[in-house]
Design a protein around this motif. Sequence first.
Motif, PDB file in Angstrom:
ATOM      1  N   GLN A  15       0.912  -1.297   0.135  1.00  0.00           N
ATOM      2  CA  GLN A  15      -0.044   0.254  -0.187  1.00  0.00           C
ATOM      3  C   GLN A  15       0.783   1.284   0.028  1.00  0.00           C
ATOM      4  OE1 GLN A  15      -3.195   0.363   2.593  1.00  0.00           O
ATOM      5  NE2 GLN A  15      -4.471  -1.098   1.568  1.00  0.00           N
ATOM      6  N   LEU A  16       0.495   2.157  -0.671  1.00  0.00           N
ATOM      7  CA  LEU A  16       1.101   3.505  -0.751  1.00  0.00           C
ATOM      8  C   LEU A  16       0.121   4.465  -0.180  1.00  0.00           C
ATOM      9  CD1 LEU A  16       2.067   3.796  -4.438  1.00  0.00           C
ATOM     10  CD2 LEU A  16       3.479   2.940  -2.649  1.00  0.00           C
ATOM     11  N   SER A  17       0.676   5.346   0.424  1.00  0.00           N
ATOM     12  CA  SER A  17      -0.078   6.783   1.076  1.00  0.00           C
ATOM     13  C   SER A  17      -0.360   7.860   0.265  1.00  0.00           C
ATOM     14  CB  SER A  17       0.684   7.013   2.180  1.00  0.00           C
ATOM     15  OG  SER A  17       0.092   8.140   3.040  1.00  0.00           O
ATOM     16  N   LEU A  18      -1.386   8.311   0.351  1.00  0.00           N
ATOM     17  CA  LEU A  18      -1.734   9.589  -0.387  1.00  0.00           C
ATOM     18  C   LEU A  18      -1.496  10.893   0.228  1.00  0.00           C
ATOM     19  CD1 LEU A  18      -5.566   8.656  -1.741  1.00  0.00           C
ATOM     20  CD2 LEU A  18      -3.340   8.763  -3.149  1.00  0.00           C
ATOM     21  N   GLU A  19      -0.526  11.688  -0.214  1.00  0.00           N
ATOM     22  CA  GLU A  19       0.089  12.858   0.523  1.00  0.00           C
ATOM     23  C   GLU A  19       0.377  13.956  -0.463  1.00  0.00           C
ATOM     24  OE1 GLU A  19       0.999  12.461   3.417  1.00  0.00           O
ATOM     25  OE2 GLU A  19       0.987  10.182   3.752  1.00  0.00           O
ATOM     26  N   GLU A  20       0.247  15.017   0.126  1.00  0.00           N
ATOM     27  CA  GLU A  20       0.525  16.387  -0.655  1.00  0.00           C
ATOM     28  C   GLU A  20       2.120  16.610  -0.674  1.00  0.00           C
ATOM     29  OE1 GLU A  20      -1.338  18.715  -2.001  1.00  0.00           O
ATOM     30  OE2 GLU A  20      -3.068  17.405  -1.753  1.00  0.00           O
ATOM     31  N   ALA A  21       2.506  17.086  -1.716  1.00  0.00           N
ATOM     32  CA  ALA A  21       4.073  17.079  -1.810  1.00  0.00           C
ATOM     33  C   ALA A  21       4.145  18.607  -2.701  1.00  0.00           C
ATOM     34  CB  ALA A  21       4.705  16.147  -2.405  1.00  0.00           C
ATOM     35  N   PRO A  22       5.315  19.423  -2.674  1.00  0.00           N
ATOM     36  CA  PRO A  22       5.792  20.400  -3.405  1.00  0.00           C
ATOM     37  C   PRO A  22       5.779  20.088  -4.788  1.00  0.00           C
ATOM     38  CG  PRO A  22       7.112  20.276  -1.506  1.00  0.00           C
ATOM     39  CD  PRO A  22       6.329  18.897  -1.535  1.00  0.00           C
ATOM     40  N   VAL A 303      -5.615  -2.486 -22.500  1.00  0.00           N
ATOM     41  CA  VAL A 303      -5.727  -1.918 -21.301  1.00  0.00           C
ATOM     42  C   VAL A 303      -6.759  -2.543 -20.509  1.00  0.00           C
ATOM     43  CG1 VAL A 303      -6.237   0.172 -19.959  1.00  0.00           C
ATOM     44  CG2 VAL A 303      -4.805   0.321 -22.021  1.00  0.00           C
ATOM     45  N   ASP A 304      -6.640  -2.997 -19.328  1.00  0.00           N
ATOM     46  CA  ASP A 304      -7.523  -3.897 -18.529  1.00  0.00           C
ATOM     47  C   ASP A 304      -8.285  -3.211 -17.817  1.00  0.00           C
ATOM     48  OD1 ASP A 304      -8.964  -6.188 -17.746  1.00  0.00           O
ATOM     49  OD2 ASP A 304      -7.261  -6.987 -16.234  1.00  0.00           O
ATOM     50  N   ALA A 305      -7.555  -2.083 -16.781  1.00  0.00           N
ATOM     51  CA  ALA A 305      -8.314  -1.471 -15.948  1.00  0.00           C
ATOM     52  C   ALA A 305      -7.931   0.167 -15.905  1.00  0.00           C
ATOM     53  CB  ALA A 305      -8.818  -1.929 -14.478  1.00  0.00           C
ATOM     54  N   VAL A 306      -8.839   0.984 -15.509  1.00  0.00           N
ATOM     55  CA  VAL A 306      -8.111   2.444 -15.384  1.00  0.00           C
ATOM     56  C   VAL A 306      -8.802   2.895 -14.081  1.00  0.00           C
ATOM     57  CG1 VAL A 306      -8.169   4.845 -16.268  1.00  0.00           C
ATOM     58  CG2 VAL A 306      -8.213   2.868 -17.826  1.00  0.00           C
ATOM     59  N   TYR A 307      -7.751   3.469 -13.175  1.00  0.00           N
ATOM     60  CA  TYR A 307      -8.271   3.977 -11.805  1.00  0.00           C
ATOM     61  C   TYR A 307      -7.848   5.603 -11.688  1.00  0.00           C
ATOM     62  CZ  TYR A 307      -8.616  -1.013 -10.186  1.00  0.00           C
ATOM     63  OH  TYR A 307      -8.887  -2.330 -10.331  1.00  0.00           O
ATOM     64  N   ASP A 308      -8.362   6.044 -10.819  1.00  0.00           N
ATOM     65  CA  ASP A 308      -8.080   7.447 -10.194  1.00  0.00           C
ATOM     66  C   ASP A 308      -6.655   7.209  -9.348  1.00  0.00           C
ATOM     67  OD1 ASP A 308      -9.891   8.702 -12.035  1.00  0.00           O
ATOM     68  OD2 ASP A 308     -11.472   8.656 -10.368  1.00  0.00           O
ATOM     69  N   LEU A 309      -6.097   8.214  -9.189  1.00  0.00           N
ATOM     70  CA  LEU A 309      -4.842   8.308  -8.456  1.00  0.00           C
ATOM     71  C   LEU A 309      -5.447   7.955  -6.877  1.00  0.00           C
ATOM     72  CD1 LEU A 309      -2.069   8.835  -7.794  1.00  0.00           C
ATOM     73  CD2 LEU A 309      -2.636  11.231  -7.464  1.00  0.00           C
ATOM     74  N   ALA A 310      -6.738   8.376  -6.479  1.00  0.00           N
ATOM     75  CA  ALA A 310      -7.359   8.050  -5.065  1.00  0.00           C
ATOM     76  C   ALA A 310      -7.469   6.530  -4.962  1.00  0.00           C
ATOM     77  CB  ALA A 310      -8.443   8.699  -4.806  1.00  0.00           C
ATOM     78  N   ASP A 311      -7.266   6.045  -5.995  1.00  0.00           N
ATOM     79  CA  ASP A 311      -7.538   4.389  -5.951  1.00  0.00           C
ATOM     80  C   ASP A 311      -6.415   3.683  -6.311  1.00  0.00           C
ATOM     81  OD1 ASP A 311     -10.374   4.804  -5.382  1.00  0.00           O
ATOM     82  OD2 ASP A 311     -10.710   5.172  -7.399  1.00  0.00           O
ATOM     83  N   ILE A 312      -5.279   4.252  -6.016  1.00  0.00           N
ATOM     84  CA  ILE A 312      -3.941   3.497  -6.201  1.00  0.00           C
ATOM     85  C   ILE A 312      -3.822   2.115  -5.627  1.00  0.00           C
ATOM     86  CG2 ILE A 312      -2.866   4.991  -4.648  1.00  0.00           C
ATOM     87  CD1 ILE A 312      -1.133   3.567  -7.655  1.00  0.00           C
ATOM     88  N   GLY A 322      -2.765 -10.507 -10.550  1.00  0.00           N
ATOM     89  CA  GLY A 322      -2.173 -11.199 -11.799  1.00  0.00           C
ATOM     90  C   GLY A 322      -3.343 -11.582 -12.703  1.00  0.00           C
ATOM     91  N   ARG A 323      -3.342 -12.222 -13.576  1.00  0.00           N
ATOM     92  CA  ARG A 323      -4.440 -12.747 -14.552  1.00  0.00           C
ATOM     93  C   ARG A 323      -5.139 -11.496 -15.212  1.00  0.00           C
ATOM     94  NH1 ARG A 323      -7.352 -17.615 -11.129  1.00  0.00           N
ATOM     95  NH2 ARG A 323      -5.466 -18.817 -10.645  1.00  0.00           N
ATOM     96  N   SER A 324      -4.378 -10.545 -15.582  1.00  0.00           N
ATOM     97  CA  SER A 324      -4.894  -9.370 -16.335  1.00  0.00           C
ATOM     98  C   SER A 324      -4.912  -9.846 -17.721  1.00  0.00           C
ATOM     99  CB  SER A 324      -3.857  -8.356 -15.946  1.00  0.00           C
ATOM    100  OG  SER A 324      -4.227  -7.095 -16.758  1.00  0.00           O
ATOM    101  N   LYS A 325      -5.678  -8.988 -18.443  1.00  0.00           N
ATOM    102  CA  LYS A 325      -5.792  -9.144 -20.131  1.00  0.00           C
ATOM    103  C   LYS A 325      -5.118  -7.763 -20.499  1.00  0.00           C
ATOM    104  CE  LYS A 325     -10.264 -11.920 -19.791  1.00  0.00           C
ATOM    105  NZ  LYS A 325     -11.457 -11.824 -20.501  1.00  0.00           N
ATOM    106  N   GLY A 326      -4.465  -7.166 -19.598  1.00  0.00           N
ATOM    107  CA  GLY A 326      -3.726  -5.768 -20.100  1.00  0.00           C
ATOM    108  C   GLY A 326      -3.359  -5.056 -19.226  1.00  0.00           C
ATOM    109  N   LYS A 327      -3.050  -3.694 -19.308  1.00  0.00           N
ATOM    110  CA  LYS A 327      -2.288  -2.966 -18.465  1.00  0.00           C
ATOM    111  C   LYS A 327      -3.451  -2.222 -17.603  1.00  0.00           C
ATOM    112  CE  LYS A 327       1.850  -1.231 -17.567  1.00  0.00           C
ATOM    113  NZ  LYS A 327       2.689  -0.678 -18.347  1.00  0.00           N
ATOM    114  N   THR A 328      -2.937  -2.139 -16.467  1.00  0.00           N
ATOM    115  CA  THR A 328      -3.653  -0.943 -15.538  1.00  0.00           C
ATOM    116  C   THR A 328      -3.178   0.042 -15.255  1.00  0.00           C
ATOM    117  OG1 THR A 328      -3.987  -3.143 -13.939  1.00  0.00           O
ATOM    118  CG2 THR A 328      -4.317  -1.112 -13.057  1.00  0.00           C
ATOM    119  N   VAL A 329      -3.978   1.225 -15.542  1.00  0.00           N
ATOM    120  CA  VAL A 329      -3.289   2.418 -15.724  1.00  0.00           C
ATOM    121  C   VAL A 329      -4.185   3.553 -14.806  1.00  0.00           C
ATOM    122  CG1 VAL A 329      -3.607   4.530 -17.217  1.00  0.00           C
ATOM    123  CG2 VAL A 329      -3.145   2.344 -18.482  1.00  0.00           C
ATOM    124  N   LEU A 330      -3.280   4.497 -14.316  1.00  0.00           N
ATOM    125  CA  LEU A 330      -4.086   5.290 -13.256  1.00  0.00           C
ATOM    126  C   LEU A 330      -4.332   6.811 -14.296  1.00  0.00           C
ATOM    127  CD1 LEU A 330      -1.757   5.721  -9.978  1.00  0.00           C
ATOM    128  CD2 LEU A 330      -4.034   4.735 -10.467  1.00  0.00           C
TER     129      LEU A 330
END
Length: 342
Positions: A15-22, A303-312, A322-330
């Motif tokens: 898991q990653l953390s959603l953070e503000e950065a400069p 491309v298998d699935a597209v998510y927003d950054l908030a759903d990283i 795994g078992r993807s039919k293509g790329k996962t993209v943000l």
Amino acid sequence: MKTAQLLKYNKKSIQLSLEEAPKPTPAPHQALLRVLTAGVNPLDNMVSRGEVKLITPYSLPLIAGHEVVGIIEEVATPHTRFQPGDRVFARLPLDNIGAFAEYVAVDVDALAHVPDVFNDVEAAAIPLTALTAVQSLQLMDPQPGETIFISGGTGALGAMAIPLAKAKGLTVITNGSASNRERVLELGADLFFDYRTQDYATELENIDYVLDSVGGKETERQMGILKPGGHIVSLRALPNGAFAKRMGLPLFKQMLFTLAGRKFDALAKRHKVTYDFLFVESNGAQLQDAAAVLAERSISPAVDAVYDLADINQALEKVANGRSKGKTVLNISKQSTGGNRG
């Protein structure tokens, strides 16, 4: 700006953390991109688990993400090839990742223009896998008419590697799920094995090259289908001394990787073949050439699935399962362009 960051290494969590950065300021050799989309890859999870620390020892916290599509907002030093407003993509340099953010500063040498035939989501599926294919083929140095086996060719890597291998005049053999047979043959594969009902290792022999995307026990089985003097490039087995030397790693790391990879070097010697491990690097010129081949052949990345950054974290979990039919993209920017396929 909004970012997704790795705060600590954890072998049991990706898991990653959603953070503000400069917002970054580009150095003299860099361009500032407003990020449109970003590819999500198994490599991102490997970084989170600390599996590549010997190759790339990142300081934490770290803005994650290796694969980016964006619009140039600023070029620190005037450049002849890249101008503000250009739509570009890149596999980010190993020492300066950060695609999971609204902005990123990128070395100009890593950038390539996105062909108009690819929309932003499709473009995010290209850099890492295309450069993996290009750099694997570069290591192999094949000649037209020779034969390559690409393991697991129904995934995102196969979608890039198969047409690029065909462009070099190679006979391409691959395997995967039967449901993807027709799609893979349309990409240019000459022969397809259904992994559930056919065993490539018992049916193939005297193959010139193998691109191993599976690792584990399959790496040795793939060595067994090569002719004497053949060459296997693995993306999933272990780094060896040749890899460390090629990457210019310090002497102590060369010694460590020589020990780590001795099993595969020994297996290769037994089979009378060459073994190489690949960790793909940024290269804008190579990416531009590969993208031109894909555009010319009308190869649209899967491309298998597209998510927003908030759903990283959902995106990372999907890649991990795994078992993807293509790329996962943000989709980072709500104002991303669609290209001619939009």
